[in-house]
Design a protein around this motif. Structure first.
Motif, PDB file in Angstrom:
ATOM      1  N   THR A  81      17.819   3.958 -22.232  1.00  0.00           N
ATOM      2  CA  THR A  81      19.223   3.910 -22.824  1.00  0.00           C
ATOM      3  C   THR A  81      19.932   5.019 -22.347  1.00  0.00           C
ATOM      4  O   THR A  81      21.243   4.921 -22.829  1.00  0.00           O
ATOM      5  CB  THR A  81      19.020   3.878 -24.257  1.00  0.00           C
ATOM      6  N   ARG A  82      19.593   5.950 -21.639  1.00  0.00           N
ATOM      7  CA  ARG A  82      20.437   7.353 -21.169  1.00  0.00           C
ATOM      8  C   ARG A  82      20.524   7.452 -19.829  1.00  0.00           C
ATOM      9  O   ARG A  82      20.554   8.450 -19.282  1.00  0.00           O
ATOM     10  CB  ARG A  82      20.014   8.395 -21.953  1.00  0.00           C
ATOM     11  N   VAL A  83      20.161   6.626 -18.971  1.00  0.00           N
ATOM     12  CA  VAL A  83      19.787   6.820 -17.489  1.00  0.00           C
ATOM     13  C   VAL A  83      21.109   7.276 -16.902  1.00  0.00           C
ATOM     14  O   VAL A  83      21.036   7.817 -15.930  1.00  0.00           O
ATOM     15  CB  VAL A  83      19.450   5.456 -16.675  1.00  0.00           C
ATOM     16  N   ALA A  84      22.456   6.955 -17.500  1.00  0.00           N
ATOM     17  CA  ALA A  84      23.656   7.530 -16.856  1.00  0.00           C
ATOM     18  C   ALA A  84      23.881   8.871 -16.964  1.00  0.00           C
ATOM     19  O   ALA A  84      24.606   9.472 -16.299  1.00  0.00           O
ATOM     20  CB  ALA A  84      24.804   6.572 -17.305  1.00  0.00           C
ATOM     21  N   GLU A  85      23.113   9.425 -18.176  1.00  0.00           N
ATOM     22  CA  GLU A  85      23.380  10.773 -18.563  1.00  0.00           C
ATOM     23  C   GLU A  85      22.316  11.851 -17.852  1.00  0.00           C
ATOM     24  O   GLU A  85      22.749  12.873 -18.020  1.00  0.00           O
ATOM     25  CB  GLU A  85      23.261  11.019 -20.149  1.00  0.00           C
ATOM     26  N   LEU A 125      21.423  -1.649 -20.757  1.00  0.00           N
ATOM     27  CA  LEU A 125      22.554  -2.397 -20.007  1.00  0.00           C
ATOM     28  C   LEU A 125      23.871  -1.481 -19.542  1.00  0.00           C
ATOM     29  O   LEU A 125      24.368  -1.292 -18.791  1.00  0.00           O
ATOM     30  CB  LEU A 125      22.637  -3.784 -20.310  1.00  0.00           C
ATOM     31  N   ASP A 126      24.252  -1.047 -20.954  1.00  0.00           N
ATOM     32  CA  ASP A 126      25.393  -0.260 -20.917  1.00  0.00           C
ATOM     33  C   ASP A 126      25.347   0.997 -19.869  1.00  0.00           C
ATOM     34  O   ASP A 126      26.081   1.242 -19.316  1.00  0.00           O
ATOM     35  CB  ASP A 126      25.879   0.068 -22.252  1.00  0.00           C
ATOM     36  N   SER A 127      24.167   1.781 -20.193  1.00  0.00           N
ATOM     37  CA  SER A 127      24.219   2.867 -19.536  1.00  0.00           C
ATOM     38  C   SER A 127      23.745   2.461 -17.910  1.00  0.00           C
ATOM     39  O   SER A 127      24.319   3.191 -17.075  1.00  0.00           O
ATOM     40  CB  SER A 127      22.925   3.621 -20.082  1.00  0.00           C
ATOM     41  N   SER A 128      23.161   1.535 -17.642  1.00  0.00           N
ATOM     42  CA  SER A 128      22.821   1.203 -16.356  1.00  0.00           C
ATOM     43  C   SER A 128      23.935   0.718 -15.665  1.00  0.00           C
ATOM     44  O   SER A 128      24.074   1.113 -14.371  1.00  0.00           O
ATOM     45  CB  SER A 128      21.827   0.150 -16.326  1.00  0.00           C
ATOM     46  N   SER A 129      24.660   0.054 -16.281  1.00  0.00           N
ATOM     47  CA  SER A 129      26.111  -0.403 -15.655  1.00  0.00           C
ATOM     48  C   SER A 129      26.971   0.730 -14.873  1.00  0.00           C
ATOM     49  O   SER A 129      27.421   0.639 -14.071  1.00  0.00           O
ATOM     50  CB  SER A 129      27.067  -1.006 -16.594  1.00  0.00           C
ATOM     51  N   LYS A 130      26.614   1.940 -15.423  1.00  0.00           N
ATOM     52  CA  LYS A 130      27.458   3.107 -14.950  1.00  0.00           C
ATOM     53  C   LYS A 130      26.923   3.903 -13.611  1.00  0.00           C
ATOM     54  O   LYS A 130      27.419   4.625 -13.135  1.00  0.00           O
ATOM     55  CB  LYS A 130      27.660   4.161 -16.203  1.00  0.00           C
ATOM     56  N   LEU A 163      29.223  -5.657 -16.169  1.00  0.00           N
ATOM     57  CA  LEU A 163      28.243  -6.470 -15.899  1.00  0.00           C
ATOM     58  C   LEU A 163      28.469  -7.981 -16.062  1.00  0.00           C
ATOM     59  O   LEU A 163      29.560  -8.234 -16.934  1.00  0.00           O
ATOM     60  CB  LEU A 163      27.037  -6.123 -16.771  1.00  0.00           C
ATOM     61  N   GLN A 164      27.774  -8.845 -15.488  1.00  0.00           N
ATOM     62  CA  GLN A 164      28.309 -10.273 -15.461  1.00  0.00           C
ATOM     63  C   GLN A 164      26.862 -10.815 -15.152  1.00  0.00           C
ATOM     64  O   GLN A 164      25.952 -10.331 -14.365  1.00  0.00           O
ATOM     65  CB  GLN A 164      29.328 -10.940 -14.691  1.00  0.00           C
ATOM     66  N   LEU A 165      26.343 -11.798 -15.815  1.00  0.00           N
ATOM     67  CA  LEU A 165      25.276 -12.609 -15.702  1.00  0.00           C
ATOM     68  C   LEU A 165      25.102 -13.226 -14.331  1.00  0.00           C
ATOM     69  O   LEU A 165      25.887 -14.273 -14.403  1.00  0.00           O
ATOM     70  CB  LEU A 165      24.966 -13.608 -16.871  1.00  0.00           C
ATOM     71  N   LYS A 166      24.289 -13.057 -13.628  1.00  0.00           N
ATOM     72  CA  LYS A 166      24.303 -13.853 -12.179  1.00  0.00           C
ATOM     73  C   LYS A 166      23.415 -15.022 -12.243  1.00  0.00           C
ATOM     74  O   LYS A 166      23.738 -15.849 -11.870  1.00  0.00           O
ATOM     75  CB  LYS A 166      23.490 -12.897 -11.229  1.00  0.00           C
ATOM     76  N   THR A 167      22.062 -14.840 -12.860  1.00  0.00           N
ATOM     77  CA  THR A 167      21.152 -15.772 -12.962  1.00  0.00           C
ATOM     78  C   THR A 167      20.034 -15.422 -13.987  1.00  0.00           C
ATOM     79  O   THR A 167      19.889 -14.237 -14.300  1.00  0.00           O
ATOM     80  CB  THR A 167      20.614 -16.270 -11.561  1.00  0.00           C
TER      81      THR A 167
END
Length: 245
Positions: A81-85, A125-130, A163-167
């Protein structure tokens, strides 16, 4: 290019920067590394310390050794949950993969359990998007059936900025030879070698793509906007069909 058996997973090829989080006994990362056939930069992580990991899964150390021998980076005590940090994860990544996320807290009240896992996925997802590349993708695989269907993974991802859902596709366990899903709580003689929920109901992978644009795309869009603005301005002085004198 990847073997055809893994095309459903939508990985683009051997030059990707790949991050795997929450990989339990690291067997998925080993299978992925072998399928990528070298060339990719794979970083594989888990939430546990090495000591806890070894106590949970007897086969984990062997997988860690294989990953390191294959050139992958292996990191412990990584909070998904903190990958961007985290300074250890500098990105950007072309693919970020989280298979079967679960808080593993033994919450008995189903509504509370659902809410806790939704929060886990939302923060991931929020952290990954960054730390995604402009063409990057995030893969989240969960079991089918309840309570997992009630997690509403697609709805959570769509609400994340960037982010957007691709499939969403069925998870093909057989596409990753040697991969064995392990529960968060660990694995022992009293537990089956394969997860009965997955055997019975299957699993689904949600693929989210980045909505960010590359610098070239931004430049192209800016150029088009300026060109259209110029055309619009010229029309005011010389409307279509009129002739100057």
């Amino acid at each position: 290019m990847l073997p055809s058996s893994t095309r459903y997973h939508d990985l683009d090829g051997p030059d990707e920067q790949v991050l795997v989080v929450g990989d339990g006994n690291f067997s998925f990362s080993v299978a992925l590394l072998e399928l990528l056939q070298g060339g990719s930069s794979v970083t594989s992580t888990c939430y546990d310390s090495l000591e806890v990991l070894q106590n949970k899964y007897d086969d984990a150390q062997g997988h860690v050794d294989k990953l390191r021998e294959g050139g992958a980076s292996v990191l412990f005590q990584i909070d998904a949950t903190r990958v961007a940090e985290l300074p250890e994860l500098d990105g950007p990544y072309d693919s970020i993969i989280f298979n079967f996320p679960h808080v593993g807290l033994g919450i008995k009240e189903q509504d509370d359990n659902i809410a806790a896992n939704q929060d886990l996925i939302r923060k991931f997802l929020d952290s990954s998007s960054k730390i995604l590349s402009p063409t990057g993708k995030v893969f989240v695989t969960i079991k089918k059936g309840e309570p997992y269907d009630s997690w509403k993974v697609a709805r959570i991802g769509i609400a994340i900025s960037g982010l957007q859902l691709k499939t969403a596709v069925d998870f093909d366990h057989a596409a990753f030879p040697g991969y064995s899903h392990r529960r968060t709580a660990g694995f022992g003689p009293s537990m089956p070698s394969e997860d009965p929920d997955i055997i019975r109901n299957g699993a689904k992978t949600f693929i989210f793509s980045s909505t960010s644009k590359s610098k070239k795309e931004d430049s192209d869009d800016e150029g088009k906007a300026k060109k259209n603005k110029t055309k619009s301005t010229l029309k005011k002085f010389n409307p279509k069909g009129s002739r100057g004198k």
